[in-house]
Design a protein around this motif. Structure first.
Motif, PDB file in Angstrom:
ATOM      1  N   GLU A 118     -13.084 -12.775  10.432  1.00 13.75           N
ATOM      2  CA  GLU A 118     -13.013 -11.677   9.474  1.00 13.75           C
ATOM      3  C   GLU A 118     -12.690 -12.181   8.074  1.00 13.75           C
ATOM      4  OE1 GLU A 118     -10.478  -8.553  10.745  1.00 13.75           O
ATOM      5  OE2 GLU A 118     -11.672  -8.064  12.518  1.00 13.75           O
ATOM      6  N   THR A 119     -11.927 -13.253   7.976  1.00 14.03           N
ATOM      7  CA  THR A 119     -11.611 -13.813   6.657  1.00 14.03           C
ATOM      8  C   THR A 119     -12.825 -14.521   6.056  1.00 14.03           C
ATOM      9  OG1 THR A 119      -9.300 -14.130   7.306  1.00 14.03           O
ATOM     10  CG2 THR A 119     -10.085 -15.381   5.416  1.00 14.03           C
ATOM     11  N   VAL A 120     -13.526 -15.306   6.865  1.00 14.18           N
ATOM     12  CA  VAL A 120     -14.694 -16.046   6.363  1.00 14.18           C
ATOM     13  C   VAL A 120     -15.763 -15.090   5.859  1.00 14.18           C
ATOM     14  CG1 VAL A 120     -16.605 -17.548   7.044  1.00 14.18           C
ATOM     15  CG2 VAL A 120     -14.287 -18.083   7.783  1.00 14.18           C
ATOM     16  N   PHE A 121     -16.002 -13.998   6.596  1.00 17.83           N
ATOM     17  CA  PHE A 121     -17.065 -13.060   6.239  1.00 17.83           C
ATOM     18  C   PHE A 121     -16.544 -11.835   5.487  1.00 17.83           C
ATOM     19  CE2 PHE A 121     -18.730 -15.442   9.839  1.00 17.83           C
ATOM     20  CZ  PHE A 121     -20.011 -15.741   9.421  1.00 17.83           C
ATOM     21  N   ALA A 122     -15.275 -11.863   5.055  1.00 17.77           N
ATOM     22  CA  ALA A 122     -14.683 -10.739   4.320  1.00 17.77           C
ATOM     23  C   ALA A 122     -14.913  -9.419   5.049  1.00 17.77           C
ATOM     24  CB  ALA A 122     -15.236 -10.675   2.891  1.00 17.77           C
ATOM     25  N   TRP A 123     -14.774  -9.451   6.357  1.00 19.40           N
ATOM     26  CA  TRP A 123     -14.969  -8.247   7.160  1.00 19.40           C
ATOM     27  C   TRP A 123     -13.694  -7.411   7.101  1.00 19.40           C
ATOM     28  CZ3 TRP A 123     -19.140  -6.088   9.103  1.00 19.40           C
ATOM     29  CH2 TRP A 123     -18.996  -5.059  10.042  1.00 19.40           C
ATOM     30  N   PRO A 124     -13.778  -6.140   6.712  1.00 17.78           N
ATOM     31  CA  PRO A 124     -12.565  -5.333   6.479  1.00 17.78           C
ATOM     32  C   PRO A 124     -11.921  -4.831   7.772  1.00 17.78           C
ATOM     33  CG  PRO A 124     -14.510  -3.997   6.094  1.00 17.78           C
ATOM     34  CD  PRO A 124     -15.010  -5.386   6.400  1.00 17.78           C
ATOM     35  N   GLY A 125     -11.546  -5.753   8.649  1.00 11.57           N
ATOM     36  CA  GLY A 125     -10.923  -5.379   9.909  1.00 11.57           C
ATOM     37  C   GLY A 125      -9.450  -5.722   9.941  1.00 11.57           C
ATOM     38  N   MET A 126      -8.876  -5.666  11.139  1.00 15.32           N
ATOM     39  CA  MET A 126      -7.442  -5.892  11.281  1.00 15.32           C
ATOM     40  C   MET A 126      -7.065  -7.349  11.022  1.00 15.32           C
ATOM     41  SD  MET A 126      -6.295  -3.522  14.501  1.00 15.32           S
ATOM     42  CE  MET A 126      -6.999  -4.664  15.691  1.00 15.32           C
ATOM     43  N   GLY A 127      -7.944  -8.285  11.404  1.00 12.10           N
ATOM     44  CA  GLY A 127      -7.638  -9.686  11.190  1.00 12.10           C
ATOM     45  C   GLY A 127      -7.505 -10.037   9.718  1.00 12.10           C
ATOM     46  N   LYS A 128      -8.422  -9.534   8.912  1.00 13.29           N
ATOM     47  CA  LYS A 128      -8.332  -9.787   7.472  1.00 13.29           C
ATOM     48  C   LYS A 128      -7.108  -9.107   6.875  1.00 13.29           C
ATOM     49  CE  LYS A 128     -11.103  -9.920   3.271  1.00 13.29           C
ATOM     50  NZ  LYS A 128     -10.014  -9.461   2.395  1.00 13.29           N
ATOM     51  N   HIS A 138       0.807  -1.225   0.000  1.00  9.89           N
ATOM     52  CA  HIS A 138       0.000   0.000   0.000  1.00  9.89           C
ATOM     53  C   HIS A 138       0.841   1.277   0.000  1.00  9.89           C
ATOM     54  CE1 HIS A 138      -3.633  -2.403   0.792  1.00  9.89           C
ATOM     55  NE2 HIS A 138      -2.880  -3.095   1.639  1.00  9.89           N
ATOM     56  N   GLY A 139       2.106   1.169   0.384  1.00 11.24           N
ATOM     57  CA  GLY A 139       2.979   2.321   0.358  1.00 11.24           C
ATOM     58  C   GLY A 139       2.703   3.367   1.416  1.00 11.24           C
ATOM     59  N   ILE A 140       2.000   3.005   2.489  1.00 11.15           N
ATOM     60  CA  ILE A 140       1.720   3.928   3.582  1.00 11.15           C
ATOM     61  C   ILE A 140       2.254   3.311   4.869  1.00 11.15           C
ATOM     62  CG2 ILE A 140      -0.329   4.852   2.442  1.00 11.15           C
ATOM     63  CD1 ILE A 140      -2.053   3.174   4.300  1.00 11.15           C
ATOM     64  N   PRO A 141       2.435   4.113   5.938  1.00 14.74           N
ATOM     65  CA  PRO A 141       2.930   3.542   7.199  1.00 14.74           C
ATOM     66  C   PRO A 141       2.062   2.383   7.678  1.00 14.74           C
ATOM     67  CG  PRO A 141       3.023   5.932   7.282  1.00 14.74           C
ATOM     68  CD  PRO A 141       2.318   5.585   6.002  1.00 14.74           C
ATOM     69  N   ALA A 142       2.710   1.326   8.126  1.00 13.95           N
ATOM     70  CA  ALA A 142       1.983   0.130   8.550  1.00 13.95           C
ATOM     71  C   ALA A 142       1.049   0.430   9.721  1.00 13.95           C
ATOM     72  CB  ALA A 142       2.977  -0.970   8.941  1.00 13.95           C
ATOM     73  N   VAL A 143       1.482   1.287  10.647  1.00 14.72           N
ATOM     74  CA  VAL A 143       0.648   1.621  11.798  1.00 14.72           C
ATOM     75  C   VAL A 143      -0.632   2.314  11.342  1.00 14.72           C
ATOM     76  CG1 VAL A 143       0.506   2.970  13.918  1.00 14.72           C
ATOM     77  CG2 VAL A 143       2.603   1.721  13.368  1.00 14.72           C
ATOM     78  N   ASP A 144      -0.511   3.247  10.380  1.00 11.98           N
ATOM     79  CA  ASP A 144      -1.702   3.936   9.874  1.00 11.98           C
ATOM     80  C   ASP A 144      -2.664   2.958   9.219  1.00 11.98           C
ATOM     81  OD1 ASP A 144      -0.492   6.213  10.755  1.00 11.98           O
ATOM     82  OD2 ASP A 144       0.089   6.956   8.770  1.00 11.98           O
ATOM     83  N   LEU A 145      -2.126   1.992   8.512  1.00 18.22           N
ATOM     84  CA  LEU A 145      -2.964   0.997   7.842  1.00 18.22           C
ATOM     85  C   LEU A 145      -3.715   0.142   8.862  1.00 18.22           C
ATOM     86  CD1 LEU A 145      -3.657  -0.100   5.005  1.00 18.22           C
ATOM     87  CD2 LEU A 145      -1.773  -1.716   5.270  1.00 18.22           C
ATOM     88  N   ILE A 146      -3.031  -0.250   9.926  1.00 14.58           N
ATOM     89  CA  ILE A 146      -3.655  -1.077  10.959  1.00 14.58           C
ATOM     90  C   ILE A 146      -4.693  -0.283  11.731  1.00 14.58           C
ATOM     91  CG2 ILE A 146      -3.222  -2.354  13.090  1.00 14.58           C
ATOM     92  CD1 ILE A 146      -0.428  -3.005  11.924  1.00 14.58           C
ATOM     93  N   VAL A 147      -4.343   0.948  12.121  1.00 17.32           N
ATOM     94  CA  VAL A 147      -5.277   1.792  12.878  1.00 17.32           C
ATOM     95  C   VAL A 147      -6.521   2.098  12.050  1.00 17.32           C
ATOM     96  CG1 VAL A 147      -5.583   4.069  13.932  1.00 17.32           C
ATOM     97  CG2 VAL A 147      -3.487   2.771  14.344  1.00 17.32           C
ATOM     98  N   GLY A 148      -6.362   2.216  10.739  1.00 19.04           N
ATOM     99  CA  GLY A 148      -7.508   2.469   9.876  1.00 19.04           C
ATOM    100  C   GLY A 148      -8.497   1.316   9.859  1.00 19.04           C
TER     101      GLY A 148
END
Length: 325
Positions: A265-275, A82-92
């Protein structure tokens, strides 16, 4: 107390350091992310430029020292994909995971506590035995299987609920949430139920065991002898005393689900941190994987540190050396 806090703080730092080394080496050995990031048709010069830009041309020990130095400054690296800070991606992704876990734990408590009371107050009755038998299924069934069965029943056969995604969201103080829209709640229902089932079983067993034990205590017997109503005994004398361990375990489970609800989150394609973690492993996005595990470890270490300090301050049986008096 100062020496005790310093000792626990040093231990926490050592744990974080050990985890960072293990995770960094494990992720380094998974594979070469360049094979996924760079198309096969690019030239060798362009490929080498990508390798240098990502710092993958350095020996692993230099890569780790660079990561460690940046981590001390609050920088856990930038995502390769994604080319952005990993922390920002996780917090998002945190709000989506947080609302899913919040709904799951609330539902588990709302159903688990009453059923646990029922099972604990009448342990030999048929309903109580059926409830306790059901908890075995709640613990035993794998999350991915439960998720697929829920999708098959409520989405495919009945057509009541959507199978995946987050649905419609609204912004509250700049944070998107699905809890305030009907479509969002429909999308939340199945993954939250999937997360809630094992935690509901855990709460039922904790409450049932605590209730059965509490009914044999002298203060409960004394209240009965005084003619106190059964409802008041249950609510004031039993429930209030057994909720302390339940709240403690629920808090630990809440933190665990926030950090590692990956399967649901993977089974239900939930756009969270686990996925995000699963996708990052699939794409060999090393900075995101390492940052995710480090943040999850920091969460658990911080909670344990606070609990240790509070126990030492509040419980006179705990010596400052960490041993029982």
């Amino acid at each position: 107390m100062t020496a005790y806090i310093l000792q626990r703080l040093i231990q926490s730092v050592l744990v974080l350091l050990a985890v960072s080394i293990v995770v960094f080496l494990a992720v380094y050995g998974i594979g070469d992310p360049i094979e996924l990031l760079v198309p096969p048709q690019v030239s060798a010069a362009e490929r080498m430029a990508m390798v240098r830009r990502l710092g993958l041309d350095l020996p692993i020990w230099q890569q780790y020292l660079s990561f460690l130095g940046n981590a001390l400054k609050g920088d856990l690296g930038r995502s390769f994909v994604h080319g952005i800070p990993a922390v920002d991606l996780i917090v998002g992704r945190l709000p989506a995971t947080f609302e899913l876990v919040l709904l799951a734990m609330s539902g588990a408590a709302a159903i688990g506590v009453p059923l646990g009371l029922l099972a604990g107050l009448n342990p030999e009755s048929r309903p109580s035995r059926a409830i306790m038998a059901g908890t075995i299924l709640g613990f035993s069934l794998p999350s991915f299987w439960k998720g697929m069965m829920l999708i098959l029943l409520f989405s495919v056969f009945l057509g009541w609920l959507p199978t995946a995604g987050r649905g419609e969201t609204v912004s509250v103080l700049g944070v998107p949430t699905s809890l305030l829209t009907l479509d969002g709640l429909k999308h939340l229902a199945l993954p939250a139920l999937n997360l809630a089932v094992p935690n509901m079983a855990l709460m039922i067993r904790l409450v049932a065991a605590g209730t059965t034990e509490a009914t044999t205590q002298d203060y409960v017997k004394y209240a009965r002898a005084k003619g106190v109503r059964r409802k008041r005994i249950v609510g004031r004398h039993i429930l209030r005393n057994i909720l302390i361990p339940v709240v403690t375990v629920a808090g630990m489970e809440f933190g665990s689900l926030v950090a590692f609800s990956t399967i649901t989150e993977t089974v239900f394609a939930w756009p969270g941190m686990g996925k995000l973690l699963i996708d990052s492993i699939y794409h060999l996005d090393r900075p995101v994987v390492v940052a995710y595990v480090m943040l999850a470890t920091l969460l658990f270490v911080a909670v344990n540190f606070l609990v240790d300090v509070l126990y030492a301050a509040l419980d006179p049986r705990v010596k400052l050396t960490g041993e029982m008096a």
